[in-house]
Design an enzyme around this catalytic site. Structure first.
Site, PDB file in Angstrom:
ATOM      1  N   SER A 183      17.484 -51.059  70.957  1.00 62.83           N
ATOM      2  CA  SER A 183      17.641 -49.701  70.382  1.00 62.83           C
ATOM      3  C   SER A 183      16.726 -48.656  70.835  1.00 62.83           C
ATOM      4  O   SER A 183      15.575 -48.915  71.177  1.00 62.83           O
ATOM      5  CB  SER A 183      17.936 -49.652  68.903  1.00 62.83           C
ATOM      6  N   ASP A 184      17.085 -47.206  70.581  1.00 64.21           N
ATOM      7  CA  ASP A 184      16.321 -46.366  70.769  1.00 64.21           C
ATOM      8  C   ASP A 184      15.213 -46.304  69.379  1.00 64.21           C
ATOM      9  O   ASP A 184      15.561 -46.982  68.463  1.00 64.21           O
ATOM     10  CB  ASP A 184      16.946 -44.989  70.601  1.00 64.21           C
ATOM     11  N   TYR A 185      14.137 -45.549  69.628  1.00 64.86           N
ATOM     12  CA  TYR A 185      13.237 -45.452  68.343  1.00 64.86           C
ATOM     13  C   TYR A 185      14.016 -44.862  67.233  1.00 64.86           C
ATOM     14  O   TYR A 185      14.548 -43.873  67.420  1.00 64.86           O
ATOM     15  CB  TYR A 185      12.046 -44.546  68.640  1.00 64.86           C
ATOM     16  N   ASP A 186      14.024 -45.483  65.873  1.00 65.30           N
ATOM     17  CA  ASP A 186      14.731 -44.867  64.862  1.00 65.30           C
ATOM     18  C   ASP A 186      16.034 -44.841  65.115  1.00 65.30           C
ATOM     19  O   ASP A 186      16.828 -43.998  64.619  1.00 65.30           O
ATOM     20  CB  ASP A 186      13.989 -43.515  64.661  1.00 65.30           C
ATOM     21  N   GLY A 187      16.574 -45.942  66.000  1.00 67.70           N
ATOM     22  CA  GLY A 187      18.026 -45.482  66.132  1.00 67.70           C
ATOM     23  C   GLY A 187      18.864 -46.731  65.573  1.00 67.70           C
ATOM     24  O   GLY A 187      20.273 -46.716  65.675  1.00 67.70           O
TER      25      GLY A 187
END
Length: 285
Positions: A7-11
């Protein structure tokens, strides 16, 4: 699929759904959101909400990717001892940079490629070809390259009589262009996550206009760009090449196209606006 999904950061916004539907690695958030994997994933497995076989599948694909990239055989000390910039990878960087070249204009098909037999001098103009070179974007996509090659370095390596001007003095640049057989003007900009570009006009675009006003038919514009950009001088120049953000082998790739070693076979992933419409888009550039 032998790779793995991250995932993306904080995704990530769930534990059970994300784990059961293909997410292998959840990057952390900004501290204000919970870590949806880690202890939460352990609890989901313990409760039977995520089967152990699902975890095994994730581990297998992650280990496969690490093995395929030789990471299991290397201790990462974050020093030059674990340098991954092998000759093969540098060659691949050049190949990809060349593939990004998109020919937007070549009036009459005569200006490009540059004929070294019929060219006595080249004026290379623009800070982006030298000290102000831009190789990529910033933010999480930023890379500190080991073998960066500027356009000035590559062109001077290929051609003896190069007149370089950084464009700080526009009048001097126009004068340099007057005595050259071919004029290459390099303009560039970068971009980053988390913020919009404040203008679609590339830095030193006015330099292109000034040079093209006097010597347009022999001017090649090389654009290093993160996306759409304005081309108010497009009708006044002989050729336009867009390379996107080509990476560390930018200079060698540009030279390969300019001098005809390779063909510019790239395609734009976006359209170019004809002009800045203050009424439609508002707010100034």
């Amino acid at each position: 699929f032998k790779g793995w999904i991250v995932s993306d950061y904080d995704g990530t916004r769930s534990t059970i759904n994300a784990a059961n539907n293909g997410l292998d690695v959840a990057m952390p958030g900004n501290g204000s959101r919970p870590d949806y994997f880690g202890s939460s994933l352990l609890e989901a497995v313990a409760n039977g909400d995520v089967d152990v076989a699902v975890i095994d599948d994730k581990v297998e694909r992650i280990l496969y990717s690490l093995s395929a990239s030789s990471q299991l055989n290397t201790t990462n000390t974050n020093t030059s001892a674990v340098d991954t910039a092998t000759p093969e990878r540098v060659a691949l960087a050049l190949e990809l940079a060349i593939a990004s070249a998109t020919l937007l204009k070549n009036e009459g098909g005569e200006l490009l490629p540059i004929s070294t037999d019929n060219t006595r001098s080249i004026a290379l103009i623009g800070n982006a070809s030298d000290a102000g070179a831009i190789f990529g974007g910033s933010g999480s996509g930023a890379v500190t390259a080991k073998h960066s090659v500027t356009i000035r370095e590559a062109v001077e390596d290929r051609f003896d009589n190069v007149i370089f001007m950084d464009g700080g003095d526009v009048d001097a640049a126009v004068e340099a262009a007057a005595v050259a057989d071919v004029v290459i003007v390099v303009i560039a900009d970068t971009s980053a996550e988390g913020a919009d570009r404040t203008s679609l006009e590339l830095p030193q675009s006015d330099l292109v206009s000034a040079v093209a006003k006097e010597h347009g038919s022999k001017v090649v514009v090389v654009a290093i760009t993160p996306g759409p950009f304005l081309t108010p001088w497009r009708d006044d120049v002989g050729a336009i090449l867009d390379f996107g953000l080509p990476g560390e082998q930018e200079g060698n790739a540009v030279a390969a196209i300019l001098f005809g070693d390779e063909s510019p076979g790239g395609k734009l992933p976006h359209t170019l606006p004809n002009e800045w419409n203050e009424t439609r888009w508002g707010g100034g550039q």
